[in-house]
Each structure stands twice: as C-alpha cells, then as structure tokens.
Design a protein around this motif. Structure first.
Motif, PDB file in Angstrom:
ATOM      1  N   GLY A   2       0.812  -1.213   0.000  1.00 45.67           N
ATOM      2  CA  GLY A   2       0.000   0.000   0.000  1.00 45.67           C
ATOM      3  C   GLY A   2       0.841   1.256   0.000  1.00 45.67           C
ATOM      4  O   GLY A   2       2.044   1.234  -0.283  1.00 45.67           O
ATOM      5  N   ARG A   3       0.189   2.364   0.350  1.00 46.58           N
ATOM      6  CA  ARG A   3       0.860   3.662   0.363  1.00 46.58           C
ATOM      7  C   ARG A   3      -0.039   4.696   1.023  1.00 46.58           C
ATOM      8  O   ARG A   3      -1.259   4.639   0.896  1.00 46.58           O
ATOM      9  CB  ARG A   3       1.156   4.108  -1.079  1.00 46.58           C
ATOM     10  CG  ARG A   3       1.813   5.479  -1.189  1.00 46.58           C
ATOM     11  CD  ARG A   3       2.115   5.830  -2.617  1.00 46.58           C
ATOM     12  NE  ARG A   3       2.796   7.126  -2.710  1.00 46.58           N
ATOM     13  CZ  ARG A   3       3.320   7.615  -3.829  1.00 46.58           C
ATOM     14  NH1 ARG A   3       3.247   6.936  -4.952  1.00 46.58           N
ATOM     15  NH2 ARG A   3       3.916   8.791  -3.823  1.00 46.58           N
ATOM     16  N   ARG A  23       9.857   8.039  -0.022  1.00 53.29           N
ATOM     17  CA  ARG A  23      10.840   7.671   1.015  1.00 53.29           C
ATOM     18  C   ARG A  23      10.178   7.584   2.390  1.00 53.29           C
ATOM     19  O   ARG A  23      10.502   6.702   3.187  1.00 53.29           O
ATOM     20  CB  ARG A  23      11.995   8.672   1.029  1.00 53.29           C
ATOM     21  CG  ARG A  23      12.880   8.569  -0.209  1.00 53.29           C
ATOM     22  CD  ARG A  23      14.191   9.299  -0.040  1.00 53.29           C
ATOM     23  NE  ARG A  23      15.008   9.176  -1.243  1.00 53.29           N
ATOM     24  CZ  ARG A  23      15.774   8.137  -1.530  1.00 53.29           C
ATOM     25  NH1 ARG A  23      15.829   7.126  -0.691  1.00 53.29           N
ATOM     26  NH2 ARG A  23      16.487   8.107  -2.637  1.00 53.29           N
ATOM     27  N   ASP A  24       9.262   8.486   2.686  1.00 50.27           N
ATOM     28  CA  ASP A  24       8.561   8.424   3.964  1.00 50.27           C
ATOM     29  C   ASP A  24       7.671   7.185   4.036  1.00 50.27           C
ATOM     30  O   ASP A  24       7.517   6.577   5.101  1.00 50.27           O
ATOM     31  CB  ASP A  24       7.717   9.681   4.170  1.00 50.27           C
ATOM     32  CG  ASP A  24       8.562  10.908   4.440  1.00 50.27           C
ATOM     33  OD1 ASP A  24       9.803  10.777   4.553  1.00 50.27           O
ATOM     34  OD2 ASP A  24       7.991  12.011   4.529  1.00 50.27           O
ATOM     35  N   ASN A  25       7.075   6.811   2.904  1.00 50.32           N
ATOM     36  CA  ASN A  25       6.253   5.606   2.871  1.00 50.32           C
ATOM     37  C   ASN A  25       7.083   4.344   3.098  1.00 50.32           C
ATOM     38  O   ASN A  25       6.631   3.415   3.758  1.00 50.32           O
ATOM     39  CB  ASN A  25       5.516   5.507   1.531  1.00 50.32           C
ATOM     40  CG  ASN A  25       4.151   6.159   1.569  1.00 50.32           C
ATOM     41  OD1 ASN A  25       3.177   5.567   2.015  1.00 50.32           O
ATOM     42  ND2 ASN A  25       4.087   7.397   1.106  1.00 50.32           N
ATOM     43  N   LEU A  26       8.283   4.327   2.555  1.00 53.34           N
ATOM     44  CA  LEU A  26       9.144   3.160   2.767  1.00 53.34           C
ATOM     45  C   LEU A  26       9.476   2.995   4.246  1.00 53.34           C
ATOM     46  O   LEU A  26       9.467   1.884   4.775  1.00 53.34           O
ATOM     47  CB  LEU A  26      10.427   3.297   1.936  1.00 53.34           C
ATOM     48  CG  LEU A  26      10.248   3.290   0.412  1.00 53.34           C
ATOM     49  CD1 LEU A  26      11.595   3.459  -0.275  1.00 53.34           C
ATOM     50  CD2 LEU A  26       9.553   2.028  -0.065  1.00 53.34           C
ATOM     51  N   LYS A  27       9.756   4.098   4.926  1.00 52.97           N
ATOM     52  CA  LYS A  27      10.026   4.026   6.366  1.00 52.97           C
ATOM     53  C   LYS A  27       8.776   3.588   7.120  1.00 52.97           C
ATOM     54  O   LYS A  27       8.837   2.758   8.044  1.00 52.97           O
ATOM     55  CB  LYS A  27      10.502   5.395   6.862  1.00 52.97           C
ATOM     56  CG  LYS A  27      10.763   5.450   8.366  1.00 52.97           C
ATOM     57  CD  LYS A  27      11.847   4.441   8.772  1.00 52.97           C
ATOM     58  CE  LYS A  27      12.272   4.632  10.226  1.00 52.97           C
ATOM     59  NZ  LYS A  27      11.193   4.294  11.180  1.00 52.97           N
ATOM     60  N   LEU A  28       7.619   4.142   6.737  1.00 54.63           N
ATOM     61  CA  LEU A  28       6.366   3.748   7.371  1.00 54.63           C
ATOM     62  C   LEU A  28       6.121   2.254   7.185  1.00 54.63           C
ATOM     63  O   LEU A  28       5.713   1.554   8.127  1.00 54.63           O
ATOM     64  CB  LEU A  28       5.208   4.553   6.768  1.00 54.63           C
ATOM     65  CG  LEU A  28       3.797   4.179   7.217  1.00 54.63           C
ATOM     66  CD1 LEU A  28       3.629   4.401   8.721  1.00 54.63           C
ATOM     67  CD2 LEU A  28       2.762   4.997   6.432  1.00 54.63           C
ATOM     68  N   ALA A  29       6.367   1.752   5.976  1.00 54.26           N
ATOM     69  CA  ALA A  29       6.156   0.327   5.707  1.00 54.26           C
ATOM     70  C   ALA A  29       7.073  -0.548   6.543  1.00 54.26           C
ATOM     71  O   ALA A  29       6.673  -1.626   7.011  1.00 54.26           O
ATOM     72  CB  ALA A  29       6.374   0.038   4.216  1.00 54.26           C
TER      73      ALA A  29
END
Length: 295
Positions: free
Chosen positions: A110-111, A118-124
């Motif tokens: 998701g996203r 980059r913030d989404n990758l950290k969140l994931a």
C-alpha cells in the motif's frame, strides 16, 4: 506445481460450490478470499474464525482434495485512516492460515498518498516488521502482489510500493515474499520474464493474469494513461488472451525451483458479469496453463 485460482472472482458463490466446481474441472488449489464479513469476498470468514469455521473449511478441502494455497486480503496496509484495521485483519488472516495449515497470506504494502515515497518506505518498515514477525511465529509467510494500484493515488501514481524489482529487493529485506503476477509488469513496460528470472527464490506464490494492449490508445494517452476517467491503453485478461508468454514464464519458474501454486486471478472484463461467464473465463485460463503447470 499446482494450478488453482483466486475465489474473489465468484463473490456470489459459496466456498463449497466453488471448490466442487474447481475440483470437477481439474483445478488442484484455491487461493481463498478472506476479506471482512462486510465485503462479499469472504469465502473464509476470517473475522469470525472459530472452531466451526475451521472445521467447515477443512471439510470442504478434504472432500474435494484441493490445496489451500493462500488466504487473500489485498488492501492498503499504509492507509492513513484505515491502516491499523487493515493490519489487524492481516493478523486475523495469519491466525486462520496457521489453523488451516495454509502457507501464505497475501496482501499489498500500500501507500499513504499524502507522503513522499521515502517516507512511505520508512512507514512500511515500521508496519511490516511486526506483521512479518507475527506471521513467522505462526509458520506463515506474507506475500505481496506486485500490483501498481494506481486507483489508490489521487493522481494515478503507484499506490502499492511493491510494483518493480527495485522495490521487491527492498521488501525482501523486510522478510516479505513476492506473489508474482506478470500482468502488472506488462502494464509497466517491463519484460515479465527478465524481471522474474533473478527473484524466483523469493517467490512464495504466483498469480496468473494476462494483459491485452489496446491498439492506438497509448498514442493518445501516453504511458501514464488518461486523466479523464476513460479506460487506458491496456486491460487485464485471463491467461491466453493477452500478451504474456506463459511458456517462458512457467519455464523460468521451473528452472528456478519454484514448486508452489499458480493461481489464476480472474479480472477479465469480457468474461465477467455472471457466474457462468466467470467460469468460462477460468476454463480458458485452465486450457492455456494446464499443459504447462505439471506437478
């Protein structure tokens, strides 16, 4: 390998009827929809999974001789408002899979469309670390389909951060596995075979869906597609009615040692609209793949 299909294409049918039809038409496995009971794609009732439900599903599988390849719940685990509930339901899917001896649970990364990549990758990483650990404790692997999910982003950008080999490598580092679907690579302009070859060892499930390129459409809309809500330059089809080279895809899977399930994901708009038409589409997929997928 075994040949199966994802039950989400038959939301109006009971799991008993789906399994009986699948077994009688030569399929060997089912990837079973496990959305919440508020959704009609809930052939396994994960959110009220008790001993009776476990016994019901086991009995159906035993009587038909089918393998349960995965419990499917493809939603946005990074959704800014609903993400926590999605995460909780993934855990419920893991619990059900463990009780049924099912090896995988399928979902999307998701996203959050309001954050940069980059913030989404950290969140994931923060979200999936605990999910992967929870699944591992129960003997289950979480598999991620490489679907772009453009509809999850207001501007039609990728809404599922697992769509390309670059991102596959990132998610493998989190302990996630790939539910490989070649149709989405065609829609990205990538070669499904070349993209597949280096990553077979990281694949725990395969979905079989095809992609048909619509003549002349890309010349009007370009690669990113229309902004008008019109249909774009491709559409999904059942295997055999699009451009995927299934002989090469299956051969690369065999060569790389994959011995799991190839599960037809029926999203073909031509062979939809009724149970009978969906079953006809599944039959086309079966005839395309049966001579290739052998145990």
């Amino acid at each position: 390998m075994k040949l199966g299909f994802l039950t989400a294409c038959l939301p109006e049918s009971d799991l008993t009827d789906i399994a009986d039809w699948a077994a009688s038409h030569g399929f060997e496995a089912l990837e079973v929809a496990g959305w919440p009971s508020t959704d009609d794609r809930n052939h396994i009732r994960v959110d009220r999974f008790d001993e009776a439900e476990c016994d019901r599903v086991r009995r159906i599988l035993t009587e038909t001789g089918l393998t349960l390849s995965s419990i499917a719940y493809y939603e946005n685990n990074l959704h800014p408002e609903q993400g926590a509930e999605v995460n909780a339901h993934v855990r419920r899917c893991v619990d059900a899979a463990a009780a049924l001896g099912c090896p995988t649970v399928g979902t999307f990364v998701g996203r959050d469309p309001g954050r940069p990549v980059r913030d989404n990758l950290k969140l994931a990483e923060d979200v999936f670390g605990p999910l992967v650990e929870y699944a591992a404790r129960h003997g289950v692997e979480i598999v991620i389909e490489n679907c772009v999910m453009k509809s999850w982003h207001p501007d039609g950008y990728p809404g599922n951060l697992a769509y390309s080999p670059e991102l596959w490598e990132w998610m493998f580092g989190l302990g996630l596995k790939l539910n490989y679907d070649p149709s989405h690579l065609v829609a990205l302009g990538a070669d499904p075979v070349a993209a597949l070859r280096p990553y077979v060892a990281n694949i725990a499930h395969v979905q079989a869906k095809d992609t048909e390129l619509l003549p002349g459409k890309i010349d009007r809309y370009g690669f990113y597609g229309p902004i008008s809500g019109e249909k774009g330059w491709y559409r999904f089809r059942v295997p055999g009615l699009g451009g995927v080279d299934w002989t090469r895809v299956i051969d690369v899977l065999y060569e790389g040692g994959y011995d799991g399930v190839v599960s037809v994901e029926h999203e073909d708009p031509v062979w939809s609209g009724s149970t009978e038409r969906v079953q006809t589409g599944l039959g086309i997929a079966y005839r395309t793949l049966r001579h290739l997928v052998r145990g």
